[in-house]
Design a protein around this motif. Structure first.
Motif, PDB file in Angstrom:
ATOM      1  N   PRO A  46       5.935   5.304   7.396  1.00 15.39           N
ATOM      2  CA  PRO A  46       4.890   6.332   7.420  1.00 15.39           C
ATOM      3  C   PRO A  46       5.362   7.690   6.922  1.00 15.39           C
ATOM      4  O   PRO A  46       4.552   8.493   6.452  1.00 15.39           O
ATOM      5  CB  PRO A  46       4.488   6.387   8.899  1.00 15.39           C
ATOM      6  N   HIS A  73       0.848  -1.196   0.000  1.00 14.81           N
ATOM      7  CA  HIS A  73       0.000   0.000   0.000  1.00 14.81           C
ATOM      8  C   HIS A  73       0.881   1.242   0.000  1.00 14.81           C
ATOM      9  O   HIS A  73       1.817   1.348   0.793  1.00 14.81           O
ATOM     10  CB  HIS A  73      -0.898  -0.017   1.242  1.00 14.81           C
ATOM     11  N   SER A  97       7.495  -0.737   6.779  1.00  7.30           N
ATOM     12  CA  SER A  97       6.641   0.303   7.343  1.00  7.30           C
ATOM     13  C   SER A  97       7.381   1.627   7.267  1.00  7.30           C
ATOM     14  O   SER A  97       8.402   1.816   7.934  1.00  7.30           O
ATOM     15  CB  SER A  97       6.282  -0.023   8.798  1.00  7.30           C
ATOM     16  N   ARG A 140       0.461   5.495  -0.233  1.00  8.40           N
ATOM     17  CA  ARG A 140      -0.428   6.662  -0.287  1.00  8.40           C
ATOM     18  C   ARG A 140      -0.180   7.510  -1.536  1.00  8.40           C
ATOM     19  O   ARG A 140      -1.088   8.182  -2.027  1.00  8.40           O
ATOM     20  CB  ARG A 140      -0.219   7.539   0.952  1.00  8.40           C
ATOM     21  N   GLY A 197       4.973   7.222   3.309  1.00  9.43           N
ATOM     22  CA  GLY A 197       3.648   6.702   2.978  1.00  9.43           C
ATOM     23  C   GLY A 197       3.634   5.349   2.317  1.00  9.43           C
ATOM     24  O   GLY A 197       2.795   5.108   1.442  1.00  9.43           O
ATOM     25  N   ALA A 207      -6.382   6.949   1.814  1.00 10.25           N
ATOM     26  CA  ALA A 207      -5.694   6.419   2.988  1.00 10.25           C
ATOM     27  C   ALA A 207      -6.672   5.793   3.978  1.00 10.25           C
ATOM     28  O   ALA A 207      -6.372   4.782   4.620  1.00 10.25           O
ATOM     29  CB  ALA A 207      -4.895   7.529   3.655  1.00 10.25           C
ATOM     30  N   TRP A 248       3.803   0.959   2.848  1.00 11.74           N
ATOM     31  CA  TRP A 248       3.735  -0.204   3.728  1.00 11.74           C
ATOM     32  C   TRP A 248       3.645  -1.473   2.892  1.00 11.74           C
ATOM     33  O   TRP A 248       2.990  -1.489   1.848  1.00 11.74           O
ATOM     34  CB  TRP A 248       2.503  -0.144   4.631  1.00 11.74           C
ATOM     35  N   GLU A 282      -1.681   0.313   7.536  1.00 11.35           N
ATOM     36  CA  GLU A 282      -0.655   1.288   7.906  1.00 11.35           C
ATOM     37  C   GLU A 282      -0.211   1.008   9.341  1.00 11.35           C
ATOM     38  O   GLU A 282      -0.543   1.726  10.290  1.00 11.35           O
ATOM     39  CB  GLU A 282      -1.186   2.706   7.735  1.00 11.35           C
TER      40      GLU A 282
END
Length: 514
Positions: A499, A465, A497, A467, A502, A473, A504, A480
């Motif tokens: 964040p 995934h 991961s 973003r 953005g 999202a 994962w 996430e």
């Protein structure tokens, strides 16, 4: 200046222009640690791998086949097994287009016209957006420019023009409109010649129709790829079925009108250029530019009438034809102040040439759409660079898991549960992921609205995934995570991961795991 010295100076200048254009784009796109490759640039590699392995495409990929990119991008990837050389090749073709565009502009409108076209191409928003994804417009533009130079030479080389248009058609289908327009103009010229008892077009002019050789090549390419030789003619219709953003012919026409309003500053100069070309009876160039401009515009309205999706990227041919025509129009601008200034430097040819080049360049910057001044273009470039940097790390994490499955999945496999039913990747990354992971299309899926509430994904799947790919999202918030999470009967284990950027990668396991 001695002719030999002058020729060397011109070659040095054009070589320097090529280097400047290439370095300029490399600095913007930064394809060094990773390369920004769009789905229309990754799909040709999939096509090449399937054709050379003697198998048909095992699933629906969605991109229109482009035989020229199949050959070029497929060979490049097969040699280097890296996406970056594809981006470098696209940059080199773009730089060559800047050089050839400058040469064509110079041939038609002297130094000012050459500088106008070269700088207009260098800063073109449409080319910059296309090059960001290593798409096909630059490759087609190269063919269009070669054809333009061939038919405007002192001794026109129509066979070169025909072959150039053939190759351009294998990159962009709208080039066929140019070839059809050339065929129609030759027939019309023959009819008029017989009625007026005047000489018709030279026999050699019919060699432009060599461009039609693109059709059997496309038929063979798609027959080898899918078993359907007319796949290239139906793919747009298939992609448009059920699409939410289909515009009718009126909406397409209005969109075209708004696009021209946005580019209004260049239109008077383009109109003047069209008048100059007609007055000079440069009919081959007139036909080609009319086909790429009004011809493509009418074709887009026709696509709207057939309920086929019309992307703004399809306007590229129109914008580029306007740019070249406007460069010609610059030669007809006759302002007294400019004339007096140029005459002052008439005895000093080199200084006069520099003055005209500067004038043409400044005019292009003032009138032509400059991509780097467009905030949307800048954001798109930045997003694409980061998206593909994320993709590179995500594919590494997925490959590691595929090579060495977790103990939980191995145990599940021993009990008869499939170890891997699919890898789910962002929509725009599917073709690239198929190549990077060495999996068939049937094993690499797009999200398509997948959520845990819908019962997908299932144990054994890996979800990537991102973003930056435009997925909402909130719909994918469950993925996430930075630590294993139990969701119903499943356990979600993060393999990557990030964040901050953005991205994962999450492995789906059964919550009941030995």
């Amino acid at each position: 200046m001695h002719p030999e010295v002058r020729n060397r100076a011109r070659i040095a200048f054009l070589g320097g222009l090529f280097i400047v254009a290439a370095l300029f784009e490399l600095a913007i796109l930064r394809p060094f640690t990773s390369a920004s490759i769009g789905p229309d640039a990754a799909a040709p590699v999939v096509h090449f791998l399937r054709i050379t392995s003697g198998q048909h495409l095992e699933g629906f990929l969605g991109q229109t086949p482009k035989p020229l990119l199949t050959l070029v991008y497929g060979l490049i990837y097969s040699v280097f097994h890296d996406w970056r050389p594809i981006a470098w090749a696209a940059v080199a073709v773009f730089a060559l287009c800047v050089v050839l565009g400058g040469v064509l502009g110079y041939r038609l409108a002297s130094y000012a016209g050459g500088a106008f076209v070269a700088i207009g191409l260098l800063f073109s928003s449409v080319l910059l957006a296309d090059l960001t994804l290593a798409y096909s417009v630059s490759w087609a533009l190269l063919g269009w420019l070669v054809a333009g130079l061939a038919v405007t030479a002192k001794r026109p080389r129509y066979e070169i023009a025909g072959l150039a248009l053939m190759l351009a058609s294998l990159a962009r289908l709208e080039t066929l409109i140019v070839i059809l327009a050339a065929a129609a103009s030759l027939v019309l010229a023959e009819i008029m010649a017989r009625r007026t008892h005047r000489p018709g077009p030279p026999r050699a002019a019919y060699l432009v129709l060599l461009g039609f050789l693109a059709l059997p090549i496309m038929l063979v390419h798609d027959w080898l790829l899918t078993g359907d030789p007319f796949f290239w003619a139906t793919i747009s219709q298939l992609n448009s079925v059920g699409a939410p953003n289909i515009r009718g012919p009126v909406q397409v026409a209005v969109s075209l009108g708004l696009h021209f309003v946005h580019g209004a500053p260049i239109l008077p100069l383009a109109a003047l250029g069209a008048f100059v070309l007609v007055r000079r009876r440069l009919w081959p160039l007139v036909v080609g530019l009319l086909a790429l401009g009004p011809g493509v515009a009418l074709f887009l309205v026709y696509l709207g009438a057939r309920s086929i999706f019309v992307s703004n990227r399809y306007l590229a041919a129109i914008d580029l034809s306007l740019l070249v025509t406007a460069g010609v129009g610059l030669s007809a601008v006759d302002l007294p102040a400019i004339r007096r200034l140029v005459r002052r430097f008439r005895p000093l040819e080199s200084r006069r040439a520099v003055l005209l080049v500067v004038a043409g360049a400044l005019t292009a910057l003032a009138l032509a759409p400059v991509g780097l001044l467009d905030s949307t273009t800048r954001r798109t470039i930045s997003r694409q660079i980061q998206l593909h940097a994320n993709e590179q790390r995500a594919m590494a994490a997925i490959r590691a898991e595929l090579a060495h499955p977790s103990a939980c999945l191995l145990a599940a496999g021993a009990s008869g549960v499939p170890l891997r039913s699919a890898v789910i990747v962002p929509s725009h990354m599917r073709a690239q992921a198929v190549v990077d992971l060495g999996l068939p299309l049937t094993q690499v899926a797009k999200p398509g609205g997948i959520t845990k509430l819908a019962g997908e994904p299932a144990p054994g799947q890996i979800v990537y995934h991102d973003r930056l790919d435009g997925e909402a999202a909130s719909r994918y918030a469950i993925f996430e995570i930075d630590h294993p999470v139990v969701a119903g009967a499943d356990r979600l284990v993060p393999l990557l991961s990030d964040p901050v950027h953005g991205a994962w990668v999450v492995l789906i396991e059964s919550a009941i795991c030995p």
